[in-house]
Design a protein around this motif. Structure first.
Motif, mmCIF file in Angstrom:
data_model
loop_
_atom_site.group_PDB
_atom_site.id
_atom_site.type_symbol
_atom_site.label_atom_id
_atom_site.label_comp_id
_atom_site.label_asym_id
_atom_site.label_seq_id
_atom_site.Cartn_x
_atom_site.Cartn_y
_atom_site.Cartn_z
ATOM 1 N N ARG A 28 -17.258 -26.856 -82.244
ATOM 2 C CA ARG A 28 -16.420 -26.369 -80.811
ATOM 3 C C ARG A 28 -16.048 -26.075 -80.127
ATOM 4 N NH1 ARG A 28 -22.343 -28.018 -79.235
ATOM 5 N NH2 ARG A 28 -21.418 -29.761 -78.156
ATOM 6 N N GLU A 29 -15.416 -26.949 -80.290
ATOM 7 C CA GLU A 29 -13.176 -27.383 -79.897
ATOM 8 C C GLU A 29 -12.345 -27.361 -81.282
ATOM 9 O OE1 GLU A 29 -12.614 -30.625 -77.753
ATOM 10 O OE2 GLU A 29 -14.918 -31.133 -77.332
ATOM 11 N N ASN A 30 -13.361 -26.410 -82.440
ATOM 12 C CA ASN A 30 -12.196 -26.595 -83.319
ATOM 13 C C ASN A 30 -12.110 -24.776 -83.898
ATOM 14 O OD1 ASN A 30 -11.226 -25.398 -86.076
ATOM 15 N ND2 ASN A 30 -11.827 -27.316 -87.235
ATOM 16 N N LYS A 191 -12.984 -32.026 -85.098
ATOM 17 C CA LYS A 191 -11.974 -30.676 -84.320
ATOM 18 C C LYS A 191 -10.496 -30.312 -84.881
ATOM 19 C CE LYS A 191 -9.608 -31.324 -79.697
ATOM 20 N NZ LYS A 191 -9.692 -32.301 -78.765
#
Length: 195
Positions: A28-30, A191
């Protein structure tokens, strides 16, 4: 980049489920990961049994309508992520049943008459995240790396997937297994993952 996560553990309170959550959190943070699909084989009651007879033949498995959704997920994905425990030196029968039925001739590979078939899933890559109760080096020293040979050579390379990353974590039922550190390692990997 599109990820397909094949999660194979019957317990959603397990460490394996913790690894699934870290894969999802890191993804989700990538910004390079645009889509993540999860196949939870136990939750979906996936039937790992191969059954053949007069009306159901192995050579027709690549067209079996029962697996069309799973085939489309595999086609869509750039990277396959397998999360599973190692039981008896190998992945669970549930995951092997998924492989048996989805990595079928005519879909995942085709016979060309040569020594080896042509892999039809080439261009994709894979990550295998596995846990085991025994020591981390047990598969290497006592099993001649049977698990990695199975996943990398016998399965993934056979269907054209050559780039495979392994996270093979041992001592996972021990209080000194550094579980939090290993969960964080997987989170950081996803990430920062690049295609």
């Amino acid at each position: 980049m599109k990820l397909l996560v094949i999660y194979t553990h019957p317990n959603h309170e397990s460490l394996n489920f913790g690894f699934l959550n870290k894969v999802l959190a890191g993804s989700r943070e990538n910004p390079d990961i645009e889509e993540v699909q999860v196949v939870d084989l136990y939750e979906e009651n996936f039937n790992p049994l191969l059954v053949f007879g007069g009306e159901k033949r192995r050579r027709d498995m690549h067209r079996d309508p029962a697996f069309e959704r799973y085939r489309q997920q595999l086609v869509r994905a750039d990277k396959l992520v397998f999360i599973y425990p190692i039981w008896w030196g190998r992945p669970p029968a549930m995951l092997l049943g998924y492989i048996d039925q989805l990595f079928a001739s005519g879909f995942a590979y085709k016979e060309e008459g040569g020594l080896l078939p042509e892999g039809l899933l080439k261009g994709k890559s894979a990550v295998c995240i596995s846990t085991m109760k025994g020591p981390a080096k047990y598969p290497l020293f006592f099993l001649n790396n049977a698990h990695k040979a199975l996943m990398k050579k016998a399965v993934l390379r056979f269907v054209g997937i050559k780039k495979v990353k392994f996270f093979e974590f041992g001592n996972m039922e021990s209080a000194s297994g550094n579980q939090d550190k290993k969960l964080a390692e997987v989170y950081r990997y996803f990430k920062k993952l690049e295609r």
